[in-house]
Design an enzyme around this catalytic site. Structure first.
Site, PDB file in Angstrom:
ATOM      1  N   HIS A   1     -11.732  -2.837 -10.357  1.00 22.43           N
ATOM      2  CA  HIS A   1     -11.229  -1.610  -9.718  1.00 22.43           C
ATOM      3  C   HIS A   1      -9.718  -1.690  -9.451  1.00 22.43           C
ATOM      4  O   HIS A   1      -9.226  -1.172  -8.452  1.00 22.43           O
ATOM      5  CB  HIS A   1     -12.020  -1.309  -8.430  1.00 22.43           C
ATOM      6  CG  HIS A   1     -11.963  -2.381  -7.387  1.00 22.43           C
ATOM      7  ND1 HIS A   1     -13.032  -2.695  -6.564  1.00 22.43           N
ATOM      8  CD2 HIS A   1     -10.963  -3.215  -7.006  1.00 22.43           C
ATOM      9  CE1 HIS A   1     -12.689  -3.664  -5.734  1.00 22.43           C
ATOM     10  NE2 HIS A   1     -11.445  -3.990  -5.973  1.00 22.43           N
TER      11      HIS A   1
ATOM     12  N   HIS B   1     -10.044  -2.391   1.172  1.00 24.96           N
ATOM     13  CA  HIS B   1      -8.955  -3.372   1.160  1.00 24.96           C
ATOM     14  C   HIS B   1      -8.076  -3.178   2.393  1.00 24.96           C
ATOM     15  O   HIS B   1      -6.879  -2.918   2.286  1.00 24.96           O
ATOM     16  CB  HIS B   1      -8.128  -3.233  -0.113  1.00 24.96           C
ATOM     17  CG  HIS B   1      -8.899  -3.438  -1.380  1.00 24.96           C
ATOM     18  ND1 HIS B   1      -9.782  -2.504  -1.869  1.00 24.96           N
ATOM     19  CD2 HIS B   1      -8.926  -4.470  -2.253  1.00 24.96           C
ATOM     20  CE1 HIS B   1     -10.321  -2.959  -2.999  1.00 24.96           C
ATOM     21  NE2 HIS B   1      -9.823  -4.145  -3.251  1.00 24.96           N
TER      22      HIS B   1
ATOM     23  N   HIS C   1      -8.867 -13.026 -10.359  1.00 17.55           N
ATOM     24  CA  HIS C   1      -7.499 -12.668  -9.987  1.00 17.55           C
ATOM     25  C   HIS C   1      -7.139 -13.231  -8.633  1.00 17.55           C
ATOM     26  O   HIS C   1      -7.991 -13.444  -7.782  1.00 17.55           O
ATOM     27  CB  HIS C   1      -7.245 -11.159 -10.037  1.00 17.55           C
ATOM     28  CG  HIS C   1      -7.972 -10.295  -9.039  1.00 17.55           C
ATOM     29  ND1 HIS C   1      -9.346 -10.213  -8.938  1.00 17.55           N
ATOM     30  CD2 HIS C   1      -7.491  -9.424  -8.107  1.00 17.55           C
ATOM     31  CE1 HIS C   1      -9.674  -9.322  -8.013  1.00 17.55           C
ATOM     32  NE2 HIS C   1      -8.581  -8.844  -7.482  1.00 17.55           N
TER      33      HIS C   1
HETATM   34  C1  DHB Z   1      -5.237  -5.453  -7.445  1.00 14.88           C
HETATM   35  C2  DHB Z   1      -5.901  -5.036  -6.296  1.00 14.88           C
HETATM   36  C3  DHB Z   1      -7.271  -5.123  -6.237  1.00 14.88           C
HETATM   37  O1  DHB Z   1      -7.966  -4.696  -5.155  1.00 14.88           O
HETATM   38  C4  DHB Z   1      -8.003  -5.633  -7.283  1.00 14.88           C
HETATM   39  O2  DHB Z   1      -9.326  -5.703  -7.137  1.00 14.88           O
HETATM   40  C5  DHB Z   1      -7.341  -6.051  -8.430  1.00 14.88           C
HETATM   41  C6  DHB Z   1      -5.953  -5.960  -8.500  1.00 14.88           C
HETATM   42  C7  DHB Z   1      -3.745  -5.328  -7.515  1.00 14.88           C
HETATM   43  O3  DHB Z   1      -3.121  -4.990  -6.497  1.00 14.88           O
HETATM   44  O4  DHB Z   1      -3.186  -5.540  -8.597  1.00 14.88           O
HETATM   45 FE    FE Z   2      -9.979  -5.236  -5.118  1.00 13.64          FE
END
Ligand code: DHB
Ligand code: FE
Length: 287
Positions: free
Chosen positions: A12, A59, A193
């Protein structure tokens, strides 16, 4: 009765929403990512359900850190897109399904999951980006959406096993709802990530690929994975992948049914600093 017909799993990443909102999907950088979404989009249009149970994490936009529910279910008629600091995304509000949400709340809480119930709460990119990935830019979303918020921001976080078991409980709830509804469940977040600290930018392709394979074929074993492995191998935000276990838990093979049919799998690096993944599993016999 309501039927659980399919599960969808997707990253997402906010940048994906920015690309869609600003007509950048055919740019050199984004094209390979969006080419990989085409099959999913066609499938989503041909298989639009009545309701999506959309599992994601806030978030720190709606809940900040004042209140941190482990699992929270959205009960409202509508959920507005959140302002995440640069204005709300130009996407429609999400329409909920209060009657099914109330039924899920009763059933799941009586199954010993201590859900928090939320009304009048905005939904951030965790909810709206997956809808844009699947449905592009409609004037209204083509189905109702019940948001299910999972805390993956502030430890302690529910275990992968707990998430899988919640998915099983949600399936029981849906299948005991006395209305003929086609219901899908979507798990969002990930893949590997890390947005912060010394390992910012971490992407672990072999680990992500193995995760996808185990999610399809051996979710019970995958659900034994400890948080420390998610974070060590998938990065600090790779822990978002626990939410994919909620969706996987709702498929019938985990309660003795047939294995789901894999409709589509897509994995692309990079999307922002993130590995983007997508998987679609259809029930073999959605009766
Ligand atoms: C980013 C933010 C998110 O919540 C995620 O799941 C993936 C990437 C970002 O800020 O790049
Ligand atoms: Fe996220």
């Amino acid at each position: 009765m309501a039927r659980m017909t399919a599960s969808v799993y997707t990253s997402h990443v906010p940048l994906i929403g920015v690309a869609i909102d600003n007509d950048l999907t055919q740019d050199e950088y984004f094209k390979p990512l969006f080419d990989g979404y085409q099959i999913g989009r066609q499938w989503a249009t041909a298989n639009t359900p009545d309701v999506v149970i959309l599992v994601f994490n806030d978030h720190a936009n709606a809940f900040a850190l004042d209140i941190v529910p482990t699992f929270a279910l959205g009960m409202s008629e509508t959920f507005a897109p959140a302002d995440e600091g640069w204005g709300a995304r130009p996407v429609p509000s999400v329409e909920g399904h209060p009657a099914l949400a109330a039924h899920i709340a009763h059933s799941v809480i009586r199954d010993d999951f201590d859900l928090t119930l939320v009304n009048n709460i905005p939904v951030d990119h965790g909810c709206t980006v997956p809808l844009s990935i699947m449905y592009d830019r409609p004037s209204s979303w083509p189905c109702k959406v019940i948001p299910l918020f999972v805390n993956v921001v502030q430890y302690p976080i529910a275990s992968a096993k707990r998430c899988l078991d919640l998915g099983k409980a949600i399936r029981r709830a849906v299948e005991s709802f006395d209305e003929d509804l086609n219901v899908q469940i979507w798990g969002t977040g990930g893949m590997s990530h890390q947005l912060q600290g010394q390992r910012a930018g971490l992407i672990n392709q072999p680990w992500d690929q193995a995760f996808l394979e185990r999610l399809v074929h051996d979710p019970e074993d995958l659900a034994t994975m400890e948080h420390v492995e998610f974070v060590r191998e998938g990065g600090s935000e790779g822990i978002e992948l626990v939410m994919w276990l909620v969706a996987r838990g709702a498929m019938s093979d985990l309660v003795g049914g047939k294995a789901p049919v894999e409709v589509h799998r897509h994995y692309h690096v990079p999307a922002s600093n993130t590995a983007a993944g997508q998987l679609i599993l259809e029930e073999a016999n959605p009766h």
